[in-house]
Design a protein around this motif. Structure first.
Motif, PDB file in Angstrom:
ATOM      1  N   VAL A  36       5.128   5.588  -0.708  1.00 18.75           N
ATOM      2  CA  VAL A  36       4.092   4.869   0.042  1.00 18.75           C
ATOM      3  C   VAL A  36       4.537   4.626   1.481  1.00 18.75           C
ATOM      4  O   VAL A  36       5.733   4.652   1.786  1.00 18.75           O
ATOM      5  CB  VAL A  36       3.762   3.505  -0.613  1.00 18.75           C
ATOM      6  CG1 VAL A  36       3.176   3.679  -1.998  1.00 18.75           C
ATOM      7  CG2 VAL A  36       4.986   2.599  -0.646  1.00 18.75           C
ATOM      8  N   THR A  39       2.868   0.183   5.370  1.00 21.11           N
ATOM      9  CA  THR A  39       1.665  -0.629   5.586  1.00 21.11           C
ATOM     10  C   THR A  39       0.681  -0.556   4.411  1.00 21.11           C
ATOM     11  O   THR A  39      -0.311  -1.274   4.399  1.00 21.11           O
ATOM     12  CB  THR A  39       0.941  -0.123   6.850  1.00 21.11           C
ATOM     13  OG1 THR A  39       0.763   1.301   6.708  1.00 21.11           O
ATOM     14  CG2 THR A  39       1.747  -0.402   8.099  1.00 21.11           C
ATOM     15  N   GLU A  40       0.985   0.312   3.446  1.00 22.66           N
ATOM     16  CA  GLU A  40       0.021   0.581   2.376  1.00 22.66           C
ATOM     17  C   GLU A  40      -0.013  -0.486   1.281  1.00 22.66           C
ATOM     18  O   GLU A  40       0.970  -1.173   1.036  1.00 22.66           O
ATOM     19  CB  GLU A  40       0.410   1.891   1.684  1.00 22.66           C
ATOM     20  CG  GLU A  40      -0.458   3.059   2.072  1.00 22.66           C
ATOM     21  CD  GLU A  40      -0.061   4.288   1.286  1.00 22.66           C
ATOM     22  OE1 GLU A  40      -0.881   4.765   0.506  1.00 22.66           O
ATOM     23  OE2 GLU A  40       1.084   4.755   1.463  1.00 22.66           O
ATOM     24  N   SER A  41      -1.168  -0.535   0.559  1.00 24.67           N
ATOM     25  CA  SER A  41      -1.226  -1.297  -0.692  1.00 24.67           C
ATOM     26  C   SER A  41      -1.765  -0.336  -1.756  1.00 24.67           C
ATOM     27  O   SER A  41      -2.552   0.555  -1.439  1.00 24.67           O
ATOM     28  CB  SER A  41      -2.114  -2.532  -0.540  1.00 24.67           C
ATOM     29  OG  SER A  41      -3.389  -2.158  -0.122  1.00 24.67           O
ATOM     30  N   TRP A  42      -1.306  -0.466  -2.971  1.00 25.45           N
ATOM     31  CA  TRP A  42      -1.696   0.471  -4.034  1.00 25.45           C
ATOM     32  C   TRP A  42      -1.597  -0.228  -5.389  1.00 25.45           C
ATOM     33  O   TRP A  42      -1.104  -1.347  -5.495  1.00 25.45           O
ATOM     34  CB  TRP A  42      -0.841   1.733  -3.982  1.00 25.45           C
ATOM     35  CG  TRP A  42       0.537   1.571  -4.533  1.00 25.45           C
ATOM     36  CD1 TRP A  42       0.976   1.987  -5.741  1.00 25.45           C
ATOM     37  CD2 TRP A  42       1.655   0.932  -3.906  1.00 25.45           C
ATOM     38  NE1 TRP A  42       2.288   1.659  -5.916  1.00 25.45           N
ATOM     39  CE2 TRP A  42       2.732   1.006  -4.802  1.00 25.45           C
ATOM     40  CE3 TRP A  42       1.849   0.278  -2.682  1.00 25.45           C
ATOM     41  CZ2 TRP A  42       3.984   0.453  -4.520  1.00 25.45           C
ATOM     42  CZ3 TRP A  42       3.079  -0.259  -2.396  1.00 25.45           C
ATOM     43  CH2 TRP A  42       4.138  -0.162  -3.303  1.00 25.45           C
ATOM     44  N   THR A  62       8.085  -7.796  -3.676  1.00 24.46           N
ATOM     45  CA  THR A  62       7.030  -7.676  -2.660  1.00 24.46           C
ATOM     46  C   THR A  62       5.791  -8.466  -3.078  1.00 24.46           C
ATOM     47  O   THR A  62       5.725  -9.041  -4.160  1.00 24.46           O
ATOM     48  CB  THR A  62       6.637  -6.199  -2.458  1.00 24.46           C
ATOM     49  OG1 THR A  62       6.090  -5.727  -3.695  1.00 24.46           O
ATOM     50  CG2 THR A  62       7.822  -5.344  -2.090  1.00 24.46           C
ATOM     51  N   HIS A  63       4.802  -8.423  -2.194  1.00 28.24           N
ATOM     52  CA  HIS A  63       3.574  -9.160  -2.431  1.00 28.24           C
ATOM     53  C   HIS A  63       2.730  -8.441  -3.488  1.00 28.24           C
ATOM     54  O   HIS A  63       2.576  -7.235  -3.446  1.00 28.24           O
ATOM     55  CB  HIS A  63       2.804  -9.248  -1.103  1.00 28.24           C
ATOM     56  CG  HIS A  63       1.582 -10.080  -1.186  1.00 28.24           C
ATOM     57  ND1 HIS A  63       0.312  -9.549  -1.138  1.00 28.24           N
ATOM     58  CD2 HIS A  63       1.427 -11.410  -1.330  1.00 28.24           C
ATOM     59  CE1 HIS A  63      -0.564 -10.523  -1.251  1.00 28.24           C
ATOM     60  NE2 HIS A  63       0.091 -11.670  -1.358  1.00 28.24           N
ATOM     61  N   LYS A  64       2.162  -9.182  -4.479  1.00 29.63           N
ATOM     62  CA  LYS A  64       1.304  -8.579  -5.512  1.00 29.63           C
ATOM     63  C   LYS A  64       0.194  -9.532  -5.916  1.00 29.63           C
ATOM     64  O   LYS A  64       0.351 -10.753  -5.843  1.00 29.63           O
ATOM     65  CB  LYS A  64       2.141  -8.202  -6.743  1.00 29.63           C
ATOM     66  CG  LYS A  64       2.675  -9.414  -7.465  1.00 29.63           C
ATOM     67  CD  LYS A  64       3.220  -9.138  -8.834  1.00 29.63           C
ATOM     68  CE  LYS A  64       3.553 -10.480  -9.475  1.00 29.63           C
ATOM     69  NZ  LYS A  64       4.855 -10.524 -10.116  1.00 29.63           N
ATOM     70  N   LEU A  79      -2.249  -5.096  -7.663  1.00 29.43           N
ATOM     71  CA  LEU A  79      -2.320  -4.496  -6.328  1.00 29.43           C
ATOM     72  C   LEU A  79      -1.063  -4.952  -5.581  1.00 29.43           C
ATOM     73  O   LEU A  79      -0.822  -6.152  -5.432  1.00 29.43           O
ATOM     74  CB  LEU A  79      -3.578  -4.950  -5.583  1.00 29.43           C
ATOM     75  CG  LEU A  79      -3.792  -4.248  -4.240  1.00 29.43           C
ATOM     76  CD1 LEU A  79      -4.200  -2.792  -4.423  1.00 29.43           C
ATOM     77  CD2 LEU A  79      -4.859  -4.965  -3.408  1.00 29.43           C
ATOM     78  N   SER A  81       1.569  -4.699  -2.238  1.00 24.38           N
ATOM     79  CA  SER A  81       1.571  -4.380  -0.794  1.00 24.38           C
ATOM     80  C   SER A  81       2.841  -4.928  -0.138  1.00 24.38           C
ATOM     81  O   SER A  81       3.655  -5.584  -0.798  1.00 24.38           O
ATOM     82  CB  SER A  81       0.344  -4.987  -0.123  1.00 24.38           C
ATOM     83  OG  SER A  81       0.320  -6.376  -0.318  1.00 24.38           O
ATOM     84  N   ASN A  82       2.961  -4.608   1.144  1.00 24.66           N
ATOM     85  CA  ASN A  82       4.047  -5.163   1.962  1.00 24.66           C
ATOM     86  C   ASN A  82       5.446  -4.719   1.512  1.00 24.66           C
ATOM     87  O   ASN A  82       6.369  -5.524   1.501  1.00 24.66           O
ATOM     88  CB  ASN A  82       3.938  -6.703   1.957  1.00 24.66           C
ATOM     89  CG  ASN A  82       4.575  -7.329   3.188  1.00 24.66           C
ATOM     90  OD1 ASN A  82       4.712  -6.668   4.209  1.00 24.66           O
ATOM     91  ND2 ASN A  82       4.997  -8.571   3.071  1.00 24.66           N
TER      92      ASN A  82
END
Ligand SMILES: *[C@@H]1O[C@H](CO)[C@@H](O)[C@H](O)[C@H]1NC(C)=O
Ligand SMILES: *[C@@H]1O[C@H](CO)[C@@H](O)[C@H](O)[C@H]1NC(C)=O
Ligand SMILES: *[C@@H]1O[C@H](CO)[C@@H](O)[C@H](O)[C@H]1NC(C)=O
Ligand SMILES: *[C@@H]1O[C@H](CO)[C@@H](O)[C@H](O)[C@H]1NC(C)=O
Ligand SMILES: *[C@@H]1O[C@H](CO)[C@@H](O)[C@H](O)[C@H]1NC(C)=O
Length: 277
Positions: A36, A39-42, A62-64, A79, A81-82
């Motif tokens: 990834v 900057t992406e979120s997945w 990380t952030h979820k 989801l 991200s970060n």
């Protein structure tokens, strides 16, 4: 019993008692992406074979956020991200008091944002050596990068990079060439980050076109000849004008000088005129 016998018995029980060496249930981790951009979120899906798990979740620094989940908690979708660096994600479930987990490594890539091409020197004479230098802004993973130096549509050089650096690295490729007449062509540089082995795709970025100015030394010689000829002609012209002026003055002076002497001679009295004889 000796401790050895005790250990043997323990191993025997561990390997031969039915079911004790196997997992009571399975845990699965599925990620939409294996690699990834920062900057992406997945999405990541944690699931289990356990019919009614007690608890389950995703462990990550990380952030979820949780997007969706099965009514009995058999799966949970997150989801994420970060992420700023390569990260290990861990799904875990507890079923009848036993815990199982499964991890997944997600790599972070940095695309070739800027590709800069430099021709040094930017103008040369035919037969002179020049250097093509291509620099790409920090890229990750560097070992998946190829820099291609192009002349028109022809590839002059493909450069790959070794090493598995953990932080994005700037990369440079250079090529030395001798200027031919046709080098007055378009040069460019292409950066290609091939993320296919990581389940990604190919990212390409190309530099601006640069034109190498190639001069013929012939033209320069002609220029010198023209300058020399013009200088000689100018010199001859100036010299002739000067000579004309000088001779003109001289002739005029001689003429007036003769008349002056003659007139003075005539003006002299006859007696005086006869005296010198
Ligand atoms: C998560 O994975 C499980 C097991 O593969 C699947 O049954 C479920 O539909 C998935 N959830 C989502 C939201 O895709
Ligand atoms: C993103 O990560 C940075 C550091 O890695 C942290 O300071 C920031 O709070 C994070 N943002 C979110 C929304 O988690
Ligand atoms: C995942 O990352 C950890 C630490 O970064 C490493 O020890 C492990 O071998 C990796 N696993 C895989 C499957 O690449
Ligand atoms: C460079 O790579 C391209 C495609 O990846 C290939 O077509 C070309 O022949 C290669 N050229 C050189 C000089 O290695
Ligand atoms: C250089 O070549 C590219 C295509 O190969 C073309 O689009 C571009 O206009 C050319 N630039 C100049 C200045 O000739």
């Amino acid at each position: 019993m000796s401790s050895f016998a005790c250990w043997s018995l323990f191993l025997l029980i561990l390997f031969y008692s039915p079911g004790s060496g196997e997992k009571a249930f399975e845990v699965y981790i599925r990620s939409e992406k294996q690699i990834v951009e920062a900057t992406e979120s997945w999405k990541i899906n944690c699931s289990t074979s356990c019919a009614a798990p007690d608890v389950g979740g995703l462990e990550t620094p990380t952030h979820k956020i949780i997007l969706d989940e099965h009514p009995q908690g058999k799966w949970k979708q997150f989801l994420v991200s970060n992420v700023s660096k390569d990260t290990v994600f861990l799904c875990h479930f507890t079923c009848s008091g036993k815990q199982e987990s499964k991890s997944l490594n997600i790599s972070v890539y940095q695309p070739p944002a800027q590709v800069t091409l430099k021709l040094q020197p930017p103008r040369v004479f035919v037969g002179e050596v020049f250097t093509i230098e291509c620099t790409v802004s920090p890229v990750k993973p560097l070992e998946r990068l190829t820099l291609s130096l192009l002349r028109g549509r022809e590839t002059l050089k493909n450069q790959t990079f070794g090493g598995a650096e953990t932080v994005p690295q700037e990369a440079t490729a250079t090529f030395n060439s001798t200027a031919l007449k046709k080098d007055g062509l378009n040069f460019s540089c292409q950066a290609e980050l091939d993320l296919r082995p990581h389940g990604g795709y190919i990212i390409r970025s190309i530099s601006e076109y640069q034109i190498l100015e190639v001069y013929e030394p012939m033209q320069d010689n002609q220029m010198v000849i023209i300058i020399v000829v013009v200088s000689i002609l100018l010199f001859l012209f100036v010299t002739s004008v000067l000579l004309c002026f000088i001779f003109g003055q001289h002739w005029h002076r001689r003429r007036t000088g003769t008349y002056g002497v003659l007139a003075a001679w005539r003006r002299l009295p006859r007696a005086l005129r006869a005296r010198p004889e």
